[in-house]
Every structure is written in C-alpha cells, then in structure tokens.
Design a protein around this motif. Structure first.
Motif, PDB file in Angstrom:
ATOM      1  N   GLU A   1      49.003  34.653  39.097  1.00  0.00           N
ATOM      2  CA  GLU A   1      50.210  35.071  38.928  1.00  0.00           C
ATOM      3  C   GLU A   1      50.015  35.362  36.861  1.00  0.00           C
ATOM      4  O   GLU A   1      50.935  35.645  36.168  1.00  0.00           O
ATOM      5  CB  GLU A   1      51.114  34.483  39.424  1.00  0.00           C
ATOM      6  CG  GLU A   1      51.638  32.824  39.112  1.00  0.00           C
ATOM      7  CD  GLU A   1      51.467  32.477  40.278  1.00  0.00           C
ATOM      8  OE1 GLU A   1      49.856  32.730  40.899  1.00  0.00           O
ATOM      9  OE2 GLU A   1      51.398  31.137  40.967  1.00  0.00           O
ATOM     10  N   TYR A   2      49.794  33.334  36.830  1.00  0.00           N
ATOM     11  CA  TYR A   2      49.876  33.290  35.117  1.00  0.00           C
ATOM     12  C   TYR A   2      48.916  34.005  34.305  1.00  0.00           C
ATOM     13  O   TYR A   2      49.532  34.792  33.183  1.00  0.00           O
ATOM     14  CB  TYR A   2      49.310  31.591  34.966  1.00  0.00           C
ATOM     15  CG  TYR A   2      50.498  31.243  35.350  1.00  0.00           C
ATOM     16  CD1 TYR A   2      52.234  30.526  34.755  1.00  0.00           C
ATOM     17  CD2 TYR A   2      50.668  29.974  37.071  1.00  0.00           C
ATOM     18  CE1 TYR A   2      52.880  29.359  34.746  1.00  0.00           C
ATOM     19  CE2 TYR A   2      51.827  29.196  37.314  1.00  0.00           C
ATOM     20  CZ  TYR A   2      52.808  29.340  36.506  1.00  0.00           C
ATOM     21  OH  TYR A   2      53.670  28.499  36.713  1.00  0.00           O
TER      22      TYR A   2
ATOM     23  N   TYR B   1      65.290  37.332  34.764  1.00  0.00           N
ATOM     24  CA  TYR B   1      64.272  37.076  36.154  1.00  0.00           C
ATOM     25  C   TYR B   1      65.257  38.424  37.106  1.00  0.00           C
ATOM     26  O   TYR B   1      66.335  38.761  36.795  1.00  0.00           O
ATOM     27  CB  TYR B   1      64.237  35.498  37.010  1.00  0.00           C
ATOM     28  CG  TYR B   1      64.302  36.202  37.995  1.00  0.00           C
ATOM     29  CD1 TYR B   1      62.654  35.916  39.050  1.00  0.00           C
ATOM     30  CD2 TYR B   1      65.209  36.188  38.858  1.00  0.00           C
ATOM     31  CE1 TYR B   1      62.629  36.417  39.764  1.00  0.00           C
ATOM     32  CE2 TYR B   1      64.788  36.446  40.933  1.00  0.00           C
ATOM     33  CZ  TYR B   1      63.598  36.557  40.903  1.00  0.00           C
ATOM     34  OH  TYR B   1      62.566  36.655  42.155  1.00  0.00           O
TER      35      TYR B   1
ATOM     36  N   ARG C   1      49.833  36.240  43.745  1.00  0.00           N
ATOM     37  CA  ARG C   1      49.872  35.691  43.743  1.00  0.00           C
ATOM     38  C   ARG C   1      49.026  34.479  44.366  1.00  0.00           C
ATOM     39  O   ARG C   1      48.896  33.220  43.807  1.00  0.00           O
ATOM     40  CB  ARG C   1      51.549  35.611  44.385  1.00  0.00           C
ATOM     41  CG  ARG C   1      52.120  34.299  43.932  1.00  0.00           C
ATOM     42  CD  ARG C   1      53.137  33.781  44.105  1.00  0.00           C
ATOM     43  NE  ARG C   1      54.478  33.981  42.660  1.00  0.00           N
ATOM     44  CZ  ARG C   1      54.709  32.550  42.725  1.00  0.00           C
ATOM     45  NH1 ARG C   1      55.386  31.895  42.994  1.00  0.00           N
ATOM     46  NH2 ARG C   1      55.381  32.873  40.994  1.00  0.00           N
TER      47      ARG C   1
ATOM     48  N   ALA D   1      59.377  28.271  36.363  1.00  0.00           N
ATOM     49  CA  ALA D   1      58.251  28.220  35.619  1.00  0.00           C
ATOM     50  C   ALA D   1      57.364  29.300  34.460  1.00  0.00           C
ATOM     51  O   ALA D   1      56.711  28.869  33.982  1.00  0.00           O
ATOM     52  CB  ALA D   1      56.984  27.941  36.689  1.00  0.00           C
ATOM     53  N   ILE D   2      57.419  30.236  35.473  1.00  0.00           N
ATOM     54  CA  ILE D   2      56.680  31.418  34.798  1.00  0.00           C
ATOM     55  C   ILE D   2      57.677  31.818  33.381  1.00  0.00           C
ATOM     56  O   ILE D   2      57.146  32.300  32.315  1.00  0.00           O
ATOM     57  CB  ILE D   2      56.408  32.624  35.842  1.00  0.00           C
ATOM     58  CG1 ILE D   2      55.793  32.494  37.370  1.00  0.00           C
ATOM     59  CG2 ILE D   2      56.073  33.456  35.059  1.00  0.00           C
ATOM     60  CD1 ILE D   2      54.263  32.340  37.484  1.00  0.00           C
TER      61      ILE D   2
ATOM     62  N   ALA E   1      62.620  34.934  44.747  1.00  0.00           N
ATOM     63  CA  ALA E   1      61.138  33.712  44.308  1.00  0.00           C
ATOM     64  C   ALA E   1      62.391  32.682  44.295  1.00  0.00           C
ATOM     65  O   ALA E   1      63.517  32.835  43.084  1.00  0.00           O
ATOM     66  CB  ALA E   1      61.109  33.904  42.908  1.00  0.00           C
ATOM     67  N   SER E   2      61.872  31.156  43.961  1.00  0.00           N
ATOM     68  CA  SER E   2      63.426  30.223  44.055  1.00  0.00           C
ATOM     69  C   SER E   2      63.857  29.723  42.486  1.00  0.00           C
ATOM     70  O   SER E   2      62.566  30.689  41.620  1.00  0.00           O
ATOM     71  CB  SER E   2      62.594  28.915  44.315  1.00  0.00           C
ATOM     72  OG  SER E   2      61.522  28.541  43.399  1.00  0.00           O
TER      73      SER E   2
ATOM     74  N   ASN F   1      63.530  27.702  40.961  1.00  0.00           N
ATOM     75  CA  ASN F   1      62.473  26.718  40.257  1.00  0.00           C
ATOM     76  C   ASN F   1      60.519  26.979  39.463  1.00  0.00           C
ATOM     77  O   ASN F   1      59.701  27.278  38.754  1.00  0.00           O
ATOM     78  CB  ASN F   1      61.727  25.792  40.585  1.00  0.00           C
ATOM     79  CG  ASN F   1      62.823  24.096  40.924  1.00  0.00           C
ATOM     80  OD1 ASN F   1      63.896  24.230  39.543  1.00  0.00           O
ATOM     81  ND2 ASN F   1      63.054  23.424  41.494  1.00  0.00           N
ATOM     82  N   ASP F   2      60.592  28.207  41.074  1.00  0.00           N
ATOM     83  CA  ASP F   2      59.582  29.632  40.415  1.00  0.00           C
ATOM     84  C   ASP F   2      59.341  29.794  39.434  1.00  0.00           C
ATOM     85  O   ASP F   2      58.916  30.383  38.160  1.00  0.00           O
ATOM     86  CB  ASP F   2      58.850  30.047  41.331  1.00  0.00           C
ATOM     87  CG  ASP F   2      58.272  28.870  42.814  1.00  0.00           C
ATOM     88  OD1 ASP F   2      58.096  28.004  43.048  1.00  0.00           O
ATOM     89  OD2 ASP F   2      58.051  29.764  43.491  1.00  0.00           O
TER      90      ASP F   2
END
Ligand code: PEP
Length: 249
Positions: A138-139, A208, A133, A184-185, A177-178, A180-181
């Motif tokens: 990460e992507y 998650y 990360r 996103a993933i 992870a938040s 939002n994070d």
C-alpha cells in the motif's frame, strides 16, 4: 491551520428533482458546519443544486473533468463549463474512474495540471486495492500514484490541492479502514509531500474516504494528518450528511 473539508460524492445518483429535495431537507436541518462543506453531484444536477445552495456556504464540486479546453471530445465536460456553474472543486482519479474507465495516472496528471491552470481545486484520489494491501504494497502504491499524478505540478497552487486517500477495498463496502490505519497512510502521504514540496506541503489537505459514516467521522477527523472526509453512500441522505458536517472533535 488547515480548514477541514467534508465532501459528498453522489456518484451516479440523484435526478435533479431528488437533488433539489436533498438541498431543501439539508437547509431545513441547518447543521452546524465545521470547516468547508462540499457536494459533488452528477453534472446534470449542478445548475439546480447551485441555485438551491446559493448563500448557504455549501460549495459545489464536480466528479470529473476533461483535460482540454474545448473541442471534439464527445461526452466530456471542460473546466470552463464547470466554472460557469459555480464549481470550485473537482474530484479526479477516483478509483471507479481508474478501474471502470481505465483512467491512467498520466491522464489524471493532465487533468490536475489543467485544473490548476483554470483555478479549479483538484481533489486527487489515490489508494490501494485489497490485493495490494494484502501483499503489503500500500505504501509503494500510494507513493507511485502521488509522484505520477503530481508530475510538473504548480507549486504556487499547492494550497488549493486536496488529496483523498481512499483504499479501494473500503469504498462502498461498509468496511472502513480503522482511524489508526487511515492516519498511518495519511501521515506517510504528508511526509512524501513534504519531501517534494517542503513547507508548502503543510497546506495541502488530506482526506480519508471509504465507508465513512456519521458513527465513524469523529474518530477519523480527530487524527492529526486527516483533514476531512470524502463520503459516498452516507452523503446521499440529507440527515446523514447533516450529521457528518456537524462532526465533533
Ligand atoms: C467514494 O465514493 O469516494 C466513497 C468513499 O464512497 P463510500 O463512502 O460509499 O465508501
């Protein structure tokens, strides 16, 4: 519309007596259940827990499986053995199995294909390390895990596939992870699935996982591309698990 899934992963915790006490307590609390609820105990608890939970609507999952039907594989557990105990879901590719037991994407792919063949539902875990990360990888990492683990997958059974995005730095660390994070993933994972499987990907649930607690579940589950949670530590206390499954959006 995808049904949500809250799955508890007990890891190597709970003797059979402790698992039975947990079930008694949870059933007494009788929480409102949103969507599907699943407990993945150690193999040794499956029989007793299955008996306790019969008729409750709470499902049974396993934490691992081997990719063969039977034979000389000392210490391993087959899909047929799990089916026999009423197991519906199986976690594969958990980061602890990848890191401590050196499980490769190739082996995880074999397990996934075997589960599909036997009509068990795979919960495929993917996610990056802190190092990956911090390097902004990460992507890429998630994309390569997805493509290797889903090689030759049976597209007709994609509706039974669950992906759990679990950043390794967030597992058991208390550092989540938040929302939002995580979203996103998970959105990126869905886009990758759509690239490969078109509209069929819309049915695949994405969870998650990583230090999810009763205090954080609502924000996580409210996200468009997150369909539930894979929960370790907070699934070990009946009162916490009851709060998780009664999340509110
Ligand atoms: C897990 O084991 O999959 C997990 C997410 O653990 P924890 O909730 O304890 O971080």
């Amino acid at each position: 519309m995808r049904q949500t899934l809250i799955a508890g992963n007990w890891k190597m915790n709970m003797t059979t007596a402790e698992a039975e006490n947990f079930a008694d307590e949870l059933l007494k609390l009788n929480p409102k259940k949103n969507g599907e609820v699943l407990i993945c105990p150690p193999f040794t608890d499956l029989y007793a827990l299955g008996k306790k939970l019969a008729g409750s609507g709470i499902k049974l999952g396993a934490q691992n499986v081997f990719a063969e039907d039977s034979g000389a594989y000392t210490g391993e557990i087959s899909p047929a053995m799990l089916l026999d105990l009423g197991v519906e879901y199986v976690i594969i590719g958990h980061s602890e199995r990848r890191q401590i037991f050196n499980e490769s994407n190739e082996l995880i792919n074999k397990k996934l294909l075997k589960l599909q063949e036997k009509n068990l539902k795979p919960i495929l875990c993917i996610g990056e390390t802190l190092e990956e990360r911090e390097a902004g990888r990460e992507y890429d990492l998630v994309k390569s895990q997805l493509s290797a683990c889903l090689k030759d997958v049976n597209a007709n059974k994609l509706k039974d596939l669950v992906i759990a995005y679990e950043p390794i730095w967030a597992i058991g660390t208390g550092r989540s992870a938040s929302a939002n994070d995580a979203e996103a993933i998970c959105k990126f994972i869905r886009q990758e699935l759509e690239k490969n499987f078109g509209d069929l990907a819309k049915e695949i649930r994405i969870l998650y996982g990583g230090s999810v607690k009763p205090a954080t579940i609502n924000d996580i589950i409210a996200k468009e591309n997150i369909d539930g949670a894979l929960v370790g530590g907070a699934s070990l206390k009946a009162a916490d698990f009851a709060k998780l499954v009664a999340y509110e959006v």
